[in-house]
Design an enzyme around this catalytic site. Structure first.
Site, PDB file in Angstrom:
ATOM      1  N   GLN A  49     -52.668  20.459 -58.370  1.00 58.13           N
ATOM      2  CA  GLN A  49     -52.793  19.881 -59.707  1.00 58.13           C
ATOM      3  C   GLN A  49     -52.786  20.959 -60.800  1.00 58.13           C
ATOM      4  O   GLN A  49     -52.583  20.643 -61.970  1.00 58.13           O
ATOM      5  CB  GLN A  49     -54.070  19.038 -59.820  1.00 58.13           C
ATOM      6  CG  GLN A  49     -54.015  17.787 -58.942  1.00 58.13           C
ATOM      7  CD  GLN A  49     -55.276  16.966 -59.077  1.00 58.13           C
ATOM      8  OE1 GLN A  49     -56.275  17.242 -58.429  1.00 58.13           O
ATOM      9  NE2 GLN A  49     -55.256  15.970 -59.950  1.00 58.13           N
ATOM     10  N   CYS A  92     -57.424   9.632 -61.470  1.00 56.56           N
ATOM     11  CA  CYS A  92     -56.860  10.922 -61.066  1.00 56.56           C
ATOM     12  C   CYS A  92     -56.573  11.703 -62.337  1.00 56.56           C
ATOM     13  O   CYS A  92     -55.975  11.165 -63.275  1.00 56.56           O
ATOM     14  CB  CYS A  92     -55.571  10.700 -60.266  1.00 56.56           C
ATOM     15  SG  CYS A  92     -54.793  12.246 -59.747  1.00 56.56           S
ATOM     16  N   HIS A 134     -59.036  11.500 -51.424  1.00 52.48           N
ATOM     17  CA  HIS A 134     -58.129  11.539 -52.578  1.00 52.48           C
ATOM     18  C   HIS A 134     -57.616  12.965 -52.781  1.00 52.48           C
ATOM     19  O   HIS A 134     -56.407  13.182 -52.944  1.00 52.48           O
ATOM     20  CB  HIS A 134     -58.893  11.035 -53.809  1.00 52.48           C
ATOM     21  CG  HIS A 134     -58.128  11.107 -55.088  1.00 52.48           C
ATOM     22  ND1 HIS A 134     -57.755   9.991 -55.801  1.00 52.48           N
ATOM     23  CD2 HIS A 134     -57.669  12.172 -55.807  1.00 52.48           C
ATOM     24  CE1 HIS A 134     -57.081  10.368 -56.884  1.00 52.48           C
ATOM     25  NE2 HIS A 134     -57.025  11.692 -56.918  1.00 52.48           N
ATOM     26  N   GLU A 135     -58.533  13.938 -52.745  1.00 52.30           N
ATOM     27  CA  GLU A 135     -58.113  15.336 -52.956  1.00 52.30           C
ATOM     28  C   GLU A 135     -57.274  15.829 -51.783  1.00 52.30           C
ATOM     29  O   GLU A 135     -56.301  16.561 -51.970  1.00 52.30           O
ATOM     30  CB  GLU A 135     -59.331  16.238 -53.167  1.00 52.30           C
ATOM     31  CG  GLU A 135     -60.227  15.845 -54.336  1.00 52.30           C
ATOM     32  CD  GLU A 135     -59.474  15.597 -55.639  1.00 52.30           C
ATOM     33  OE1 GLU A 135     -58.418  16.225 -55.851  1.00 52.30           O
ATOM     34  OE2 GLU A 135     -59.914  14.758 -56.435  1.00 52.30           O
ATOM     35  N   HIS A 138     -53.723  14.950 -52.138  1.00 46.93           N
ATOM     36  CA  HIS A 138     -52.949  15.825 -53.035  1.00 46.93           C
ATOM     37  C   HIS A 138     -52.330  16.992 -52.266  1.00 46.93           C
ATOM     38  O   HIS A 138     -51.239  17.446 -52.601  1.00 46.93           O
ATOM     39  CB  HIS A 138     -53.846  16.384 -54.141  1.00 46.93           C
ATOM     40  CG  HIS A 138     -54.047  15.461 -55.304  1.00 46.93           C
ATOM     41  ND1 HIS A 138     -53.013  15.005 -56.088  1.00 46.93           N
ATOM     42  CD2 HIS A 138     -55.173  14.930 -55.843  1.00 46.93           C
ATOM     43  CE1 HIS A 138     -53.491  14.227 -57.048  1.00 46.93           C
ATOM     44  NE2 HIS A 138     -54.803  14.159 -56.923  1.00 46.93           N
TER      45      HIS A 138
END
Ligand code: NI
Length: 162
Positions: A49, A92, A134-135, A138
């Protein structure tokens, strides 16, 4: 403070599978991630990110409620998932303004390396389990949109104004 710009979907770097960090130094990257996450403000942030395609994420699910629980997870693996699932409205930092209803295992065991090089395994439940998944997504180029049904995805994308 070392705050980096946060990439926004559909930046193609958010769709890449990240490489293991291995023996590369992690201190500076983890500092950037924490500073950027707290400034956002958010509860989790993964290296891609901020444009670094390495398997590292940070999370702190309690700080907004006054209980700091920072974790820096290097080369993490999910080694167990519960059969029980949970549906959570997930935001997010790379998809600002959108909450997506994502179904995931309600509990996981996460194995990762810490900044001091120790390998730990933790059973995570509740929001921490959701945040870690969730992370972790990524790191594999997966965002919340990718976890939705085609219909829900179309609606969520329509609601997204980058
Ligand atoms: Ni995210």
């Amino acid at each position: 403070m070392s705050v980096r710009p946060i990439l926004r979907w559909p930046d193609p770097r958010l769709a890449q599978v990240c490489a293991p960090l291995g023996d590369a130094p992690a201190e500076a990257l983890v500092a950037y991630l924490f500073d950027t996450m707290y400034a956002a403000p958010g509860r989790g942030l993964a290296a891609p990110q901020i444009g670094v395609l390495a398997r590292v994420f940070v999370m702190d699910c309690g700080w907004k409620e006054g209980t700091k629980t920072p974790r820096a997870c290097i080369d993490p693996e999910i080694v167990w998932t519960s059969d029980e699932v949970a549906v959570t409205g997930e935001g997010c930092l790379s998809i600002p303004g959108v909450t997506a209803e994502v179904t995931r295992p309600a509990a996981i065991t996460l194995r990762y390396r810490t900044l001091t090089g120790e390998t730990v395994e933790e059973r995570l439940t509740g929001f921490e389990a959701i945040c870690a998944q969730h992370e972790f997504d990524h790191l594999n180029g997966i965002v919340t949109f990718d976890r939705l049904t085609p219909k829900a995805r179309a609606e969520a994308e329509a609601a997204y104004a980058p």
